[in-house]
Enzyme design. Structure first.
Site, PDB file in Angstrom:
ATOM      1  N   HIS A 164       0.877  -1.179   0.000  1.00 36.87           N
ATOM      2  CA  HIS A 164       0.000   0.000   0.000  1.00 36.87           C
ATOM      3  C   HIS A 164       0.911   1.225   0.000  1.00 36.87           C
ATOM      4  CE1 HIS A 164      -3.649  -2.103   2.098  1.00 36.87           C
ATOM      5  NE2 HIS A 164      -3.923  -1.920   0.832  1.00 36.87           N
ATOM      6  N   CYS A 259      -2.380   2.761   9.014  1.00 38.27           N
ATOM      7  CA  CYS A 259      -3.379   1.761   8.614  1.00 38.27           C
ATOM      8  C   CYS A 259      -4.518   1.689   9.616  1.00 38.27           C
ATOM      9  CB  CYS A 259      -2.772   0.369   8.549  1.00 38.27           C
ATOM     10  SG  CYS A 259      -1.255   0.247   7.665  1.00 38.27           S
TER      11      CYS A 259
HETATM   12  N1  ARG Z   1      -3.266  -7.370   6.625  1.00 38.97           N
HETATM   13  C1  ARG Z   1      -3.706  -6.184   5.953  1.00 38.97           C
HETATM   14  C2  ARG Z   1      -3.655  -6.391   4.456  1.00 38.97           C
HETATM   15  O1  ARG Z   1      -2.750  -7.032   4.000  1.00 38.97           O
HETATM   16  C3  ARG Z   1      -2.877  -5.008   6.362  1.00 38.97           C
HETATM   17  C4  ARG Z   1      -3.331  -3.704   5.776  1.00 38.97           C
HETATM   18  C5  ARG Z   1      -2.443  -2.564   6.117  1.00 38.97           C
HETATM   19  N2  ARG Z   1      -2.968  -1.330   5.668  1.00 38.97           N
HETATM   20  C6  ARG Z   1      -2.272  -0.295   5.123  1.00 38.97           C
HETATM   21  N3  ARG Z   1      -2.905   0.796   4.855  1.00 38.97           N
HETATM   22  N4  ARG Z   1      -0.993  -0.409   4.811  1.00 38.97           N
HETATM   23  O2  ARG Z   1      -4.503  -5.959   3.707  1.00 38.97           O
END
Ligand code: ARG
Length: 264
Positions: A164, A259
């Site tokens: 992300h 997050c």
């Molecule tokens: N386990 C989640 C996923 O893989 C973590 C999300 C983390 N979010 C972020 N905005 N980086 O989707």
């Protein structure tokens, strides 16, 4: 700063693997996760932010990373279309909460065009950067641009650990960005450099704790405990008061402070 929505980690765990940080055998220490959550909430409250909490649904273990569920523009909630089925229901749960409690209208992007909300959007008053290539698809951009008045600049993500945009890129002020340089293509790096006077490339130690996954509120900056002294000093030189939260349990799922923080 607007309002913040958090999701207390009552049902948080590693129950599937959708990024390289996640290992189902590395379970979450529930007490530690809750302690970090309480710390973060306390910091926001001490800064005068209005904090709201959405209960975590039982079968949505990643819902604690609530920032990915969509993106708010005024009172429109652009709902995420998660790439992985395991997370798909989260956006509807948050949409309903925002509709019922705050009168939001939910906007949808067509099925099959993946968009992972605020997690793939790093924004300032002037410009939006949108990560694509790992979770969100570049095809989502024209749909977002219908609601967003600032230009949205797509940036390709290439490192599976930094899937992300908010895991590898943060805007510290209109002139300074913080990045993990190995997460981008040459073109992406050029795009970033052309927008900022200064681009800080933090060290691998910083990226191991997801240093870029930070939130700024006025001159306060909240990120993970474990960032290097060098980076902390750098941030302080920019005028920030740095708050550190021990997000070790959240890194088991591949996330940290930002997050966990949905701004609306
Ligand atoms: N386990 C989640 C996923 O893989 C973590 C999300 C983390 N979010 C972020 N905005 N980086 O989707």
């Amino acid at each position: 700063m607007k309002r913040i929505l958090l999701c207390p980690p009552t049902n948080f765990d590693i129950e599937y693997e959708i990024n390289p940080w996640m290992h189902v055998e590395r379970k979450v220490d529930k007490a530690k996760a809750m302690a970090a959550y309480d710390d973060l909430k306390r910091i926001y409250e001490s800064l005068g932010v209005q904090v709201f909490e959405i209960p975590q649904e039982k079968d949505l273990p990643d819902m604690v990373y609530v920032t990915d569920t969509g993106h708010a523009v005024g009172d429109i909630f652009i709902a995420a279309n998660f790439r992985y089925p395991e997370r798909r229901r989260e956006s509807a749960v948050v949409a309903k909460y925002l509709e019922d409690k705050f009168g939001f209208t939910t906007a949808h992007i067509p099925d099959g065009i993946f968009f992972e909300g605020h997690g793939d959007l790093v924004v300032s008053d002037e410009v939006y950067f949108m990560g694509y290539g790992k979770r969100s698809m570049i095809e989502a951009l024209p749909y977002l641009q219908k609601y967003i008045s600032q230009p949205v600049i797509p940036i390709e993500l290439v490192d599976p650990y930094y899937y992300h945009l908010d895991t590898c890129f943060a805007i510290l002020n209109p002139e300074v960005a913080l990045i993990n340089p190995t997460s981008f293509t040459k073109k992406g790096l050029e795009q970033i450099h052309s927008h900022f006077k200064r681009v800080i490339e933090a060290s691998p130690i910083d990226h191991q704790v997801l240093a870029c996954n930070l939130v700024t509120i006025d001159n306060h900056l909240i990120t993970a405990l474990g960032i290097s002294d060098t980076l902390q000093t750098e941030l302080e030189k920019l005028g920030f008061i740095v708050h550190l939260v021990d997000t070790v349990e959240y890194r088991k799922g591949g996330g940290s402070v930002r997050c966990m923080t949905f701004e609306f």
